[in-house]
Scaffold this active site. Sequence first.
Site, PDB file in Angstrom:
ATOM      1  N   HIS A 129      49.004  32.900  42.081  1.00 42.07           N
ATOM      2  CA  HIS A 129      48.319  33.835  42.975  1.00 42.07           C
ATOM      3  C   HIS A 129      48.227  35.180  42.249  1.00 42.07           C
ATOM      4  CE1 HIS A 129      48.020  36.588  46.439  1.00 42.07           C
ATOM      5  NE2 HIS A 129      47.606  35.548  47.150  1.00 42.07           N
ATOM      6  N   ASP A 206      57.950  32.333  43.038  1.00 44.38           N
ATOM      7  CA  ASP A 206      57.128  32.844  44.133  1.00 44.38           C
ATOM      8  C   ASP A 206      57.198  31.787  45.234  1.00 44.38           C
ATOM      9  OD1 ASP A 206      55.098  33.291  45.929  1.00 44.38           O
ATOM     10  OD2 ASP A 206      53.562  33.736  44.437  1.00 44.38           O
ATOM     11  N   GLN A 209      54.645  30.222  49.725  1.00 42.40           N
ATOM     12  CA  GLN A 209      54.128  29.061  50.464  1.00 42.40           C
ATOM     13  C   GLN A 209      55.193  28.007  50.717  1.00 42.40           C
ATOM     14  OE1 GLN A 209      51.360  29.054  51.943  1.00 42.40           O
ATOM     15  NE2 GLN A 209      50.137  30.585  50.873  1.00 42.40           N
ATOM     16  N   LYS A 232      54.418  34.354  56.683  1.00 38.93           N
ATOM     17  CA  LYS A 232      53.981  32.967  56.477  1.00 38.93           C
ATOM     18  C   LYS A 232      55.021  31.986  57.014  1.00 38.93           C
ATOM     19  CE  LYS A 232      51.555  34.054  52.158  1.00 38.93           C
ATOM     20  NZ  LYS A 232      50.153  34.166  52.504  1.00 38.93           N
ATOM     21  N   CYS A 370      42.654  34.373  46.267  1.00 35.10           N
ATOM     22  CA  CYS A 370      43.420  35.201  45.308  1.00 35.10           C
ATOM     23  C   CYS A 370      43.927  34.342  44.143  1.00 35.10           C
ATOM     24  CB  CYS A 370      44.584  35.933  45.973  1.00 35.10           C
ATOM     25  SG  CYS A 370      44.083  36.970  47.322  1.00 35.10           S
TER      26      CYS A 370
END
Length: 412
Positions: A129, A206, A209, A232, A370
């Site tokens: 991303h 990261d 998600q 999220k 993104c």
Amino acid sequence: MHKIAASTIDWDAVRGDFPILRERAHGHPLIYLDSAATSQKPRAVIEALRNFYEHENANVHRGLHTLSTRATEAYEKARRRVAEYIGAASADEIVFTRGTTESINLVAQAWGGKFIRQGDVILLTVMEHHSNLVPWQLLAERTGARLRFVPVLDDGTLDLDQLSSLLTPEVKLFAFTHISNSLGTINPVANLCAKAHAVGVLALVDAAQSVGHLPINVRELGCDFLAFSGHKMCGPTGIGALYARAEILDSMPPYHGGGEMIVSVTLEKTTFKKAPHRFEAGTPNVAGAIGLAAAIDYLEQIGRPAIFEHDSQLARYAAERLTELPGTRVFGPTDERGALVGFVMDAAHPHDLTTFADQYGLAMRGGHHCNQPLMRRFGVSGTTRASFYFYNTMEEIDRMIEILQAAVRFFS
Ligand code: C6P
């Protein structure tokens, strides 16, 4: 509250915890398939925010009055809750930030600013991303460091055969996503961290998600940094966290300067608090942190293994059904995938498709997500993405397919 039996979860009752899912859009029942952009919030989180503002609201770490004590206790309790949720050794390893983007920028500026020199290499992947790419480009421009990328294969997985040749002695950090927000690929985090550590490279994950979708234990994964966003994972917007191993966090200089991150200030010089407070200048998002802790309580009541099972079933079913549609290309791995599926249809551009779908109450995202370099890798300018969470149903996916079939008829 819904009932949770050992092996059976009443997903309809769970869905009932989300008031917004009863909304209508353009006269149709809302079908919300955009949780990778932001998840919806259960009543428990909305209530926690209300309770904070009605009974506890004050600034933290500043006042000695009753409300300030309550707010400070709730804020620090939230930090302990986040630490437990991701298996950190101590709450001191958790810095509250605005979200994944700020967490990665913090590492790039504070850690990168101190430890990265001209000629050093930051290893990333082509599926990152922009939030895990642009901060490193900025660091590289400032320091003369270089970026290198693990390629992505046609099936949406990383080309791990390249990893050992990419992990040369100049590499100082390997930063990669746990789950791709466009492909749904689940990367083998523990394996990637082990490979990085074997050659003395730090690893940043990261987890934007993944952290709300599957169990994560930073000590088992072996990562040095983990970045994520509250919004999220059923929490409020504007709050997230950076996990960093204590020894690394202690070695990092401040990121922002300002109130409450100091021990003493003279006109000439300042001494700083210990981590994590050294990295939280100014009034923090107290309500957000408390809302995030409420989201964690809520997710843990359902259980992340059950959430993962349910989410990935939905995503697999959607990916399968999409292949029934003419002129449709589905991206990402076919076996295991995270809670999303990206696709393109010959019939229409992703923006036209998502606008069409919205007329039927179906919320999806169309565009580059993104992920411009990744889109380029696959030769498309963007995709349509349906992303799921445990409050979605198989019936909603069937309805999505009907709407997409109508789109094919309409656009052709
Ligand atoms: N992806 C999406 O629709 P923030 O905006 O800081 O909460 O999260 C940034 C981010 C970082 N990494 C990954 C893998 C992400 O998916 C995101 C956010 C959203 O895909 C908004 S672009």
